[in-house]
Design a protein around this motif. Structure first.
Motif, PDB file in Angstrom:
ATOM      1  N   THR A  92       0.944  -1.134  -0.027  1.00  0.00           N
ATOM      2  CA  THR A  92      -0.017  -0.010   0.104  1.00  0.00           C
ATOM      3  C   THR A  92       0.920   1.115  -0.130  1.00  0.00           C
ATOM      4  N   ILE A  93       0.198   2.417  -0.382  1.00  0.00           N
ATOM      5  CA  ILE A  93       1.030   3.459  -0.650  1.00  0.00           C
ATOM      6  C   ILE A  93       0.577   4.994  -0.079  1.00  0.00           C
ATOM      7  N   TRP A  94       0.083   4.680   1.001  1.00  0.00           N
ATOM      8  CA  TRP A  94      -0.620   5.762   1.874  1.00  0.00           C
ATOM      9  C   TRP A  94       0.527   6.785   2.352  1.00  0.00           C
ATOM     10  N   THR A  95      -0.004   7.991   2.364  1.00  0.00           N
ATOM     11  CA  THR A  95       0.865   8.975   3.267  1.00  0.00           C
ATOM     12  C   THR A  95      -0.371   9.939   3.555  1.00  0.00           C
ATOM     13  N   ARG A 120      -0.142  13.008  -1.281  1.00  0.00           N
ATOM     14  CA  ARG A 120      -0.783  11.760  -1.782  1.00  0.00           C
ATOM     15  C   ARG A 120      -1.491  12.100  -3.013  1.00  0.00           C
ATOM     16  N   ASN A 121      -2.202  13.199  -3.033  1.00  0.00           N
ATOM     17  CA  ASN A 121      -3.031  13.277  -4.408  1.00  0.00           C
ATOM     18  C   ASN A 121      -2.024  13.459  -5.541  1.00  0.00           C
ATOM     19  N   GLN A 122      -0.873  14.204  -5.489  1.00  0.00           N
ATOM     20  CA  GLN A 122       0.152  14.045  -6.703  1.00  0.00           C
ATOM     21  C   GLN A 122       0.603  12.933  -6.834  1.00  0.00           C
ATOM     22  N   SER A 123       1.110  12.013  -5.891  1.00  0.00           N
ATOM     23  CA  SER A 123       1.592  10.735  -6.000  1.00  0.00           C
ATOM     24  C   SER A 123       0.530   9.678  -6.775  1.00  0.00           C
ATOM     25  N   PHE A 124      -0.574   9.779  -6.202  1.00  0.00           N
ATOM     26  CA  PHE A 124      -1.692   9.103  -6.644  1.00  0.00           C
ATOM     27  C   PHE A 124      -2.000   9.242  -8.180  1.00  0.00           C
ATOM     28  N   LYS A 125      -2.181  10.548  -8.548  1.00  0.00           N
ATOM     29  CA  LYS A 125      -2.199  10.933  -9.763  1.00  0.00           C
ATOM     30  C   LYS A 125      -1.120  10.593 -10.776  1.00  0.00           C
ATOM     31  N   ALA A 126       0.273  10.729 -10.313  1.00  0.00           N
ATOM     32  CA  ALA A 126       1.188  10.264 -11.034  1.00  0.00           C
ATOM     33  C   ALA A 126       1.180   8.739 -11.438  1.00  0.00           C
ATOM     34  N   THR A 154      -4.943   0.623  -1.374  1.00  0.00           N
ATOM     35  CA  THR A 154      -4.652   1.505  -0.459  1.00  0.00           C
ATOM     36  C   THR A 154      -5.772   2.091  -0.006  1.00  0.00           C
ATOM     37  N   LEU A 155      -6.552   2.998  -0.945  1.00  0.00           N
ATOM     38  CA  LEU A 155      -7.480   3.595  -0.838  1.00  0.00           C
ATOM     39  C   LEU A 155      -8.789   2.618  -0.394  1.00  0.00           C
ATOM     40  N   TYR A 156      -8.754   1.365  -0.724  1.00  0.00           N
ATOM     41  CA  TYR A 156     -10.011   0.667  -0.226  1.00  0.00           C
ATOM     42  C   TYR A 156      -9.928   0.297   1.223  1.00  0.00           C
ATOM     43  N   LEU A 157      -8.686   0.159   1.663  1.00  0.00           N
ATOM     44  CA  LEU A 157      -8.294  -0.260   3.059  1.00  0.00           C
ATOM     45  C   LEU A 157      -8.448   1.022   4.033  1.00  0.00           C
ATOM     46  N   ASN A 187     -15.617   2.452   9.375  1.00  0.00           N
ATOM     47  CA  ASN A 187     -15.633   1.741  10.668  1.00  0.00           C
ATOM     48  C   ASN A 187     -15.911   2.946  11.593  1.00  0.00           C
ATOM     49  N   VAL A 188     -15.301   3.831  11.520  1.00  0.00           N
ATOM     50  CA  VAL A 188     -15.626   5.113  12.326  1.00  0.00           C
ATOM     51  C   VAL A 188     -16.422   6.111  12.048  1.00  0.00           C
ATOM     52  N   GLY A 189     -17.290   5.965  11.151  1.00  0.00           N
ATOM     53  CA  GLY A 189     -18.455   7.063  10.790  1.00  0.00           C
ATOM     54  C   GLY A 189     -17.791   7.973   9.860  1.00  0.00           C
ATOM     55  N   LYS A 190     -16.740   7.943   9.049  1.00  0.00           N
ATOM     56  CA  LYS A 190     -15.945   8.691   8.251  1.00  0.00           C
ATOM     57  C   LYS A 190     -16.184   8.309   6.663  1.00  0.00           C
ATOM     58  N   LYS A 191     -15.665   9.525   5.961  1.00  0.00           N
ATOM     59  CA  LYS A 191     -15.554   9.147   4.349  1.00  0.00           C
ATOM     60  C   LYS A 191     -14.319   9.169   3.942  1.00  0.00           C
ATOM     61  N   LEU A 192     -14.001   8.991   2.673  1.00  0.00           N
ATOM     62  CA  LEU A 192     -12.690   9.224   2.074  1.00  0.00           C
ATOM     63  C   LEU A 192     -12.818  10.754   1.526  1.00  0.00           C
ATOM     64  N   MET A 193     -11.810  11.431   1.240  1.00  0.00           N
ATOM     65  CA  MET A 193     -11.855  12.731   0.721  1.00  0.00           C
ATOM     66  C   MET A 193     -12.316  12.625  -0.610  1.00  0.00           C
ATOM     67  N   LYS A 194     -13.101  13.426  -1.377  1.00  0.00           N
ATOM     68  CA  LYS A 194     -13.585  13.268  -2.443  1.00  0.00           C
ATOM     69  C   LYS A 194     -12.289  13.201  -3.421  1.00  0.00           C
ATOM     70  N   THR A 195     -11.464  13.813  -3.310  1.00  0.00           N
ATOM     71  CA  THR A 195     -10.038  13.705  -4.470  1.00  0.00           C
ATOM     72  C   THR A 195      -9.667  12.116  -4.295  1.00  0.00           C
ATOM     73  N   ASP A 196      -9.508  11.650  -3.071  1.00  0.00           N
ATOM     74  CA  ASP A 196      -9.187  10.084  -2.969  1.00  0.00           C
ATOM     75  C   ASP A 196     -10.288   9.277  -3.438  1.00  0.00           C
TER      76      ASP A 196
END
Length: 166
Positions: free
Chosen positions: A79-82, A88-94, A110-113, A120-129
């Motif tokens: 996985t490649i999370w930061t 993160r946005n720049q590296s994922f787009k690249a 990465t983003l699925y996990l 599980n804690v009631g939050k969402k991914l950022m829209k860009t992710d």
């Protein structure tokens, strides 16, 4: 050089069929050879790109054996999370722009996990992710579907049936 009726991964936009190869004059009256491409799963546009354009990433789609090997290796895929949103946005787009299926798998895993953990804690991914994950999934599902002779909608169930979780 590709041939008419070949399927290719084009840039980071999905799978395309080469429907024609033609010569046309450019503005300097030079003969330029072009691929004429049609999306494999969305037939509402045609792309024309010079055969020798170094700025365009076009490659053969994966074979069924390549797809099965990539699926088998998914549990070990890093996985490649930061936490730095901008980096993160720049590296994922690249990674998305590389046009490489292995990079798309890293992004998706990465983003699925992360998404699962946030849910599980009631939050969402950022829209860009979320947008990057959808683009990577679309590209990967189209390529896998073509190689496996199934529809893109059948790819996720296929992967889940074939991945070995330790």
């Amino acid at each position: 050089m590709f041939k008419v009726n070949d399927y290719v991964a084009y840039n980071s936009t999905g799978v395309y069929k080469i429907i024609d190869i033609r010569k046309e004059k450019d503005t300097g009256n030079n003969d330029i050879e072009y691929y004429v491409l049609e999306p494999a799963y969305n037939n509402n546009m045609i792309i024309k790109t010079p055969v020798n354009n170094p700025k365009v990433l076009m490659r053969n789609i994966m074979t069924k054996e390549d797809v099965l090997s990539l699926i088998a290796n998914m549990p070990e895929t890093e996985t490649i999370w930061t936490d730095d949103d901008r980096y993160r946005n720049q590296s994922f787009k690249a990674a998305l722009r590389t046009g490489q299926s292995e990079e798309w798998v890293k992004i998706i895993k990465t983003l699925y996990l992360v998404k699962k953990g946030k849910l599980n804690v009631g939050k969402k991914l950022m829209k860009t992710d979320e947008d990057i994950m959808k683009a990577a999934e679309r590209n990967l599902h189209e390529e896998f579907a073509m190689a496996l002779h199934i529809s893109p909608d059948e790819v996720l169930p296929y992967i889940l049936d074939h991945v070995q979780v330790n």
